[in-house]
Write an enzyme that holds these catalytic residues in place. Structure first.
Site, short mmCIF file in Angstrom:
data_model
loop_
_atom_site.label_atom_id
_atom_site.label_comp_id
_atom_site.label_asym_id
_atom_site.label_seq_id
_atom_site.Cartn_x
_atom_site.Cartn_y
_atom_site.Cartn_z
CD GLU A 136 -2.94 -1.24 0.36
OE1 GLU A 136 -2.92 -0.44 -0.59
OE2 GLU A 136 -3.84 -2.07 0.53
CE1 TYR A 177 -13.44 16.15 21.39
CE2 TYR A 177 -15.71 15.51 21.80
CZ TYR A 177 -14.56 16.16 22.20
OH TYR A 177 -14.53 16.85 23.39
CG HIS A 231 -8.94 -1.77 1.31
ND1 HIS A 231 -7.96 -1.60 0.35
CD2 HIS A 231 -8.29 -2.22 2.40
CE1 HIS A 231 -6.78 -1.95 0.86
NE2 HIS A 231 -6.95 -2.31 2.10
#
Length: 219
Positions: A75, A121, A161
């Site tokens: 990756e 948040y 993914h």
């Protein structure tokens, strides 16, 4: 250099202990000057060794630049894409955390953010999180597409993914990954309901106050 490597190892162990990186999934990187230190291919985050990290040239093209150490995670082009998008990025975290991965299999809330502004948040620590169209892990085209997106973001969901986050420190990239997993969990808990979202004004105010990228549902 040594401190950055040890920080990466400690972060990997913490993420694994929190259950956010099952098996040999997930990868982390930190940038120090012109070098990128990254978890090796097939590594378990709880077993990282600061002296056995892949080393890449940050200036190299997306698919190139392995200079030392074991081979990096496949990756690595996605990590490099974040570094190329924003020179201030100093760390990238990619996980297969369950709730965020599940949300990556669902339709996006908007073109600019797969997830809605459920909590302050999320807006403060993560910001808009685009859904990047599916590609096989390690696909160079996916990294190019992510790099080329014409709006600011420091997190994304890779379709079918999982999540990837970036930060100007490793701690902030990790915090964003944890917060992204939490808002994904809330999204799934609230699925098929009509939850109250932060208003455009509320989300925009938080984004301005905390310097996070948020343009919400703008398409």
């Amino acid at each position: 250099m040594t401190d950055a490597r040890h920080e990466l190892v400690a972060a990997g162990r913490a993420l694994s202990a929190a259950g956010l990186s099952p098996g040999a999934s997930g990868n982390l990187s930190v940038r120090v000057g012109d070098l990128i230190y990254m978890t090796p291919t097939g590594a378990r985050l709880e077993d990282l060794d600061p002296d056995r990290l892949a080393v890449l040239d940050a200036r190299a093209p997306l698919r190139e630049g392995h200079t030392a150490g074991p081979p990096p995670s496949k990756e690595f082009p996605l990590h490099r894409a974040f570094y190329r998008r924003d020179p201030g990025t100093r760390a990238v975290v990619h996980l297969h955390s369950a709730h965020a991965a599940a949300c990556s299999c669902l339709p996006a809330w908007s073109r600019r953010s797969a997830l809605a502004p459920l909590t302050p948040y999320f807006v403060m620590r993560v910001g808009q999180t685009p859904l990047i169209p599916y590609a096989a892990p390690g696909d160079l085209g996916q990294a190019h597409r992510m790099e080329a997106l014409g709006f600011p973001f420091r997190a994304a969901l890779l379709q079918n993914h999982g999540p990837i986050t970036a930060g100007d420190t490793l701690a902030r990239a990790v915090d964003a990954a944890v917060e992204l997993e939490e808002v994904a969990r809330l999204t799934l808990l609230l699925k098929d309901t009509a939850p109250r979202l932060l208003t455009t004004e509320e989300a925009t105010d938080l984004a301005h106050r905390y310097g996070s990228p948020w343009e919400g549902a703008v398409d």
